[in-house]
Design a protein around this motif. Structure first.
Motif, PDB file in Angstrom:
ATOM      1  N   ILE A 347      18.791   6.182 -14.107  1.00  0.00           N
ATOM      2  CA  ILE A 347      18.831   4.726 -14.306  1.00  0.00           C
ATOM      3  C   ILE A 347      18.611   4.005 -12.977  1.00  0.00           C
ATOM      4  N   ALA A 348      19.330   4.451 -11.935  1.00  0.00           N
ATOM      5  CA  ALA A 348      19.183   3.829 -10.618  1.00  0.00           C
ATOM      6  C   ALA A 348      17.796   4.072 -10.043  1.00  0.00           C
ATOM      7  N   PHE A 349      17.254   5.258 -10.275  1.00  0.00           N
ATOM      8  CA  PHE A 349      15.924   5.594  -9.773  1.00  0.00           C
ATOM      9  C   PHE A 349      14.871   4.642 -10.337  1.00  0.00           C
ATOM     10  N   LEU A 350      14.911   4.379 -11.633  1.00  0.00           N
ATOM     11  CA  LEU A 350      13.945   3.463 -12.224  1.00  0.00           C
ATOM     12  C   LEU A 350      14.159   2.038 -11.736  1.00  0.00           C
ATOM     13  N   ALA A 351      15.415   1.651 -11.508  1.00  0.00           N
ATOM     14  CA  ALA A 351      15.673   0.315 -10.953  1.00  0.00           C
ATOM     15  C   ALA A 351      15.042   0.188  -9.578  1.00  0.00           C
ATOM     16  N   TRP A 352      15.110   1.256  -8.785  1.00  0.00           N
ATOM     17  CA  TRP A 352      14.487   1.234  -7.464  1.00  0.00           C
ATOM     18  C   TRP A 352      12.966   1.191  -7.582  1.00  0.00           C
ATOM     19  N   LEU A 353      12.396   2.027  -8.436  1.00  0.00           N
ATOM     20  CA  LEU A 353      10.946   2.022  -8.612  1.00  0.00           C
ATOM     21  C   LEU A 353      10.440   0.644  -9.018  1.00  0.00           C
ATOM     22  N   ASN A 354      11.237  -0.085  -9.804  1.00  0.00           N
ATOM     23  CA  ASN A 354      10.822  -1.392 -10.307  1.00  0.00           C
ATOM     24  C   ASN A 354      11.278  -2.549  -9.428  1.00  0.00           C
ATOM     25  N   HIS A 374      12.666  16.717 -11.120  1.00  0.00           N
ATOM     26  CA  HIS A 374      13.236  15.934 -12.219  1.00  0.00           C
ATOM     27  C   HIS A 374      12.868  14.455 -12.064  1.00  0.00           C
ATOM     28  N   LEU A 375      13.009  13.933 -10.859  1.00  0.00           N
ATOM     29  CA  LEU A 375      12.690  12.524 -10.630  1.00  0.00           C
ATOM     30  C   LEU A 375      11.194  12.275 -10.791  1.00  0.00           C
ATOM     31  N   ALA A 376      10.378  13.225 -10.389  1.00  0.00           N
ATOM     32  CA  ALA A 376       8.932  13.075 -10.549  1.00  0.00           C
ATOM     33  C   ALA A 376       8.562  12.970 -12.026  1.00  0.00           C
ATOM     34  N   LYS A 377       9.206  13.791 -12.854  1.00  0.00           N
ATOM     35  CA  LYS A 377       8.933  13.705 -14.291  1.00  0.00           C
ATOM     36  C   LYS A 377       9.448  12.393 -14.858  1.00  0.00           C
ATOM     37  N   THR A 378      10.588  11.905 -14.356  1.00  0.00           N
ATOM     38  CA  THR A 378      11.092  10.599 -14.776  1.00  0.00           C
ATOM     39  C   THR A 378      10.060   9.521 -14.479  1.00  0.00           C
ATOM     40  N   PHE A 379       9.496   9.575 -13.275  1.00  0.00           N
ATOM     41  CA  PHE A 379       8.458   8.630 -12.871  1.00  0.00           C
ATOM     42  C   PHE A 379       7.275   8.689 -13.841  1.00  0.00           C
ATOM     43  N   ALA A 380       6.784   9.890 -14.121  1.00  0.00           N
ATOM     44  CA  ALA A 380       5.607  10.047 -14.969  1.00  0.00           C
ATOM     45  C   ALA A 380       5.877   9.572 -16.393  1.00  0.00           C
ATOM     46  N   ASP A 383       6.097   5.797 -16.550  1.00  0.00           N
ATOM     47  CA  ASP A 383       4.761   5.211 -16.472  1.00  0.00           C
ATOM     48  C   ASP A 383       4.026   5.355 -17.802  1.00  0.00           C
ATOM     49  N   THR A 384       4.110   6.531 -18.408  1.00  0.00           N
ATOM     50  CA  THR A 384       3.454   6.756 -19.692  1.00  0.00           C
ATOM     51  C   THR A 384       3.987   5.801 -20.755  1.00  0.00           C
ATOM     52  N   ALA A 385       5.276   5.488 -20.682  1.00  0.00           N
ATOM     53  CA  ALA A 385       5.888   4.566 -21.638  1.00  0.00           C
ATOM     54  C   ALA A 385       5.640   3.103 -21.288  1.00  0.00           C
ATOM     55  N   GLY A 386       4.928   2.828 -20.198  1.00  0.00           N
ATOM     56  CA  GLY A 386       4.636   1.451 -19.818  1.00  0.00           C
ATOM     57  C   GLY A 386       5.794   0.722 -19.195  1.00  0.00           C
ATOM     58  N   LEU A 387       6.720   1.467 -18.563  1.00  0.00           N
ATOM     59  CA  LEU A 387       7.952   0.871 -18.060  1.00  0.00           C
ATOM     60  C   LEU A 387       8.008   0.749 -16.548  1.00  0.00           C
ATOM     61  N   LEU A 388       6.883   0.936 -15.875  1.00  0.00           N
ATOM     62  CA  LEU A 388       6.786   0.620 -14.448  1.00  0.00           C
ATOM     63  C   LEU A 388       6.145  -0.755 -14.348  1.00  0.00           C
ATOM     64  N   HIS A 389       6.918  -1.734 -13.897  1.00  0.00           N
ATOM     65  CA  HIS A 389       6.461  -3.127 -13.933  1.00  0.00           C
ATOM     66  C   HIS A 389       5.267  -3.357 -13.009  1.00  0.00           C
ATOM     67  N   ASP A 390       5.258  -2.697 -11.853  1.00  0.00           N
ATOM     68  CA  ASP A 390       4.154  -2.761 -10.890  1.00  0.00           C
ATOM     69  C   ASP A 390       3.813  -1.319 -10.538  1.00  0.00           C
ATOM     70  N   PRO A 391       2.905  -0.684 -11.295  1.00  0.00           N
ATOM     71  CA  PRO A 391       2.647   0.743 -11.097  1.00  0.00           C
ATOM     72  C   PRO A 391       2.236   1.113  -9.679  1.00  0.00           C
ATOM     73  N   ASP A 392       1.456   0.289  -9.026  1.00  0.00           N
ATOM     74  CA  ASP A 392       1.023   0.620  -7.669  1.00  0.00           C
ATOM     75  C   ASP A 392       2.214   0.633  -6.707  1.00  0.00           C
ATOM     76  N   GLU A 393       3.105  -0.353  -6.818  1.00  0.00           N
ATOM     77  CA  GLU A 393       4.279  -0.378  -5.944  1.00  0.00           C
ATOM     78  C   GLU A 393       5.211   0.784  -6.281  1.00  0.00           C
ATOM     79  N   ALA A 394       5.352   1.071  -7.568  1.00  0.00           N
ATOM     80  CA  ALA A 394       6.187   2.214  -7.956  1.00  0.00           C
ATOM     81  C   ALA A 394       5.615   3.516  -7.404  1.00  0.00           C
ATOM     82  N   ALA A 395       4.285   3.656  -7.423  1.00  0.00           N
ATOM     83  CA  ALA A 395       3.655   4.857  -6.865  1.00  0.00           C
ATOM     84  C   ALA A 395       3.877   4.938  -5.359  1.00  0.00           C
ATOM     85  N   ARG A 396       3.828   3.789  -4.694  1.00  0.00           N
ATOM     86  CA  ARG A 396       4.081   3.790  -3.250  1.00  0.00           C
ATOM     87  C   ARG A 396       5.498   4.262  -2.969  1.00  0.00           C
ATOM     88  N   ARG A 397       6.465   3.746  -3.734  1.00  0.00           N
ATOM     89  CA  ARG A 397       7.850   4.166  -3.527  1.00  0.00           C
ATOM     90  C   ARG A 397       8.035   5.646  -3.846  1.00  0.00           C
TER      91      ARG A 397
END
Length: 408
Positions: A347-354, A374-380, A383-397
């Motif tokens: 939960i915290a990881f996705l909050a940080w990515l976003n 595990h976190l890498a799969k969470t990221f993927a 993203d597949t579910a459309g839940l990274l609000h700014d995918p480029d910034e999330a990828a940078r993080r």
């Protein structure tokens, strides 16, 4: 950076083999224009520490209040209620009682301010609709208690202290399971006596929370038995005796069949708030006669999709609502995979990515609870579910995290 292009990131798999993930666009999520009405829902929110604090195991929680409360406003802006001071907020895993008490007061005050200036999506909602808070016994060290009357008296006093704090704040009460009670209770009768007293003392109907051992192993034998069917009988006896004081029950056993049976057995007017972060799409959809409401940690991670799905259900398109929720199910099952009690890290990881917290840290050092694969799969999956609000910034993080972890 060698790890990523503008569209692709090389991610580590569990066997050490890296694989490419090409980023998607965010989902077409929409904020509600009117209150969500077909289901009562609370997203269990996490807490965000100061990044400069001593966020190590055993250190007192030192929270970033601006970011922590800002996250709650984000959830409210999507029409969802917030469940606070729960296990998602690291109760018993990094959040001490002093910080919890402050969290309850601050979050409830923020909820009251939202009610006073309610946007269209929250018109007519009360403070109790927007905020519910956990009542537990984490002032106590269970290891110092012995089974019997003295231990039960200490547990009762701790519960009552916290009940007073939550009711004074104006939030809805969630009576949480207690590690201390699991230690000192001798039989089902001890649970019934203590919980009956708490319900009699509460001024408003409460939510009863049954948390399974996959979330907290110290709760083995809760309700007086390790046999779920026997424990369910005790749970239902309590609810039926005090139905007028029970708003609903939150059940986190990750067993959809058991939840459906319990849901059908509840007295009229008592809600079933699903806490099943594996099977929530079918449980919220329902069977045409009954459905579950929701009090879910996963909703704090998927809240744009959850809100959009609930809006579809409100509009009579239950199939579309289910489809949206089902599109997030693989992510939910991954975040809550064993050991399940580390789901808070996801939960915290996705909050940080976003971008909702400036660093990937958690109170008590819990950010180390999951591996890089595990976190890498969470990221993927997010993203597949459309839940990274700014995918480029999330990828940078994500790229900076991989570099810091020695993956070049």
């Amino acid at each position: 950076m060698s790890l990523a292009t503008s569209t692709t990131l090389m991610l580590p798999g569990p066997e050490g083999i890296r694989y490419p993930h090409t980023l998607n666009q965010p989902g077409a999520w929409t904020k509600p224009e009117r209150p969500i009405s077909s289901r009562n829902v609370y997203a269990a929110a996490h807490v965000i520490p100061l990044m400069s604090a001593e966020n190590t195991p055993g250190a007192p929680a030192d929270l970033d209040w601006t970011a922590t409360l800002g996250y709650r406003h984000e959830l409210w802006s999507w029409g969802l209620g917030v469940a606070d001071a729960m296990d998602t907020a690291q109760r018993g895993m990094g959040l001490d009682w002093a910080s919890t008490k402050a969290l309850i007061a601050k979050s409830s005050a923020e909820a009251a301010s939202v009610v006073r200036n309610a946007p269209a999506a929250l018109q007519g909602k009360t403070v109790r609709d927007l905020i519910s808070c956990g009542v537990g016994t984490d002032q106590l060290d269970p290891a110092t208690l012995e089974p019997g009357e003295a231990g039960l008296a200490a547990v009762k006093a701790a519960y009552l202290e916290q009940l007073e704090v939550v009711e004074a704040a104006g939030a809805k009460t969630i009576i949480m399971c207690s590690r201390a009670l699991a230690r000192v209770a001798r039989n089902a009768g001890d649970y019934l006596t203590l919980y009956s007293h708490l319900l009699e003392q509460s001024t408003e109907p409460v939510i009863l929370h049954w948390l399974g051992t996959m979330f907290d192993p110290a709760l083995e034998g809760y309700w007086g038995s390790s046999d779920v069917s026997v424990a369910t009988g005790t749970f239902l006896e309590l609810i039926r005796t005090h139905a007028h004081k029970v708003d609903g029950v939150k059940v986190s056993l990750l067993d959809a069949g058991h939840e459906k049976q319990l849901r059908a057995a509840l007295p009229t007017g008592v809600r079933l708030y699903t806490g099943d972060d594996f099977n929530y799409p079918e449980l919220i959809r329902g069977d045409g006669q009954r459905h579950s409401d929701a009090l879910l940690g996963i909703f704090a991670a998927i809240y744009p999709a959850a809100s959009t799905a609930l809006q579809a259900i409100d509009a009579g398109d239950t199939a579309r609502g289910y489809e949206i929720l089902a599109s997030t199910q693989e992510l939910g099952r991954h975040i809550f995979s064993a050991p399940t009690f580390y789901y808070k890290t996801g939960i915290a990881f996705l909050a940080w990515l976003n971008g909702h917290q400036s660093g990937f840290q958690m109170a008590g050092g819990l950010h180390s609870g999951r591996s890089l694969p595990h976190l890498a799969k969470t990221f993927a999956l997010a993203d597949t579910a459309g839940l990274l609000h700014d995918p480029d910034e999330a990828a940078r993080r994500m790229g900076t995290l991989l570099l810091a972890g020695g993956i070049k």
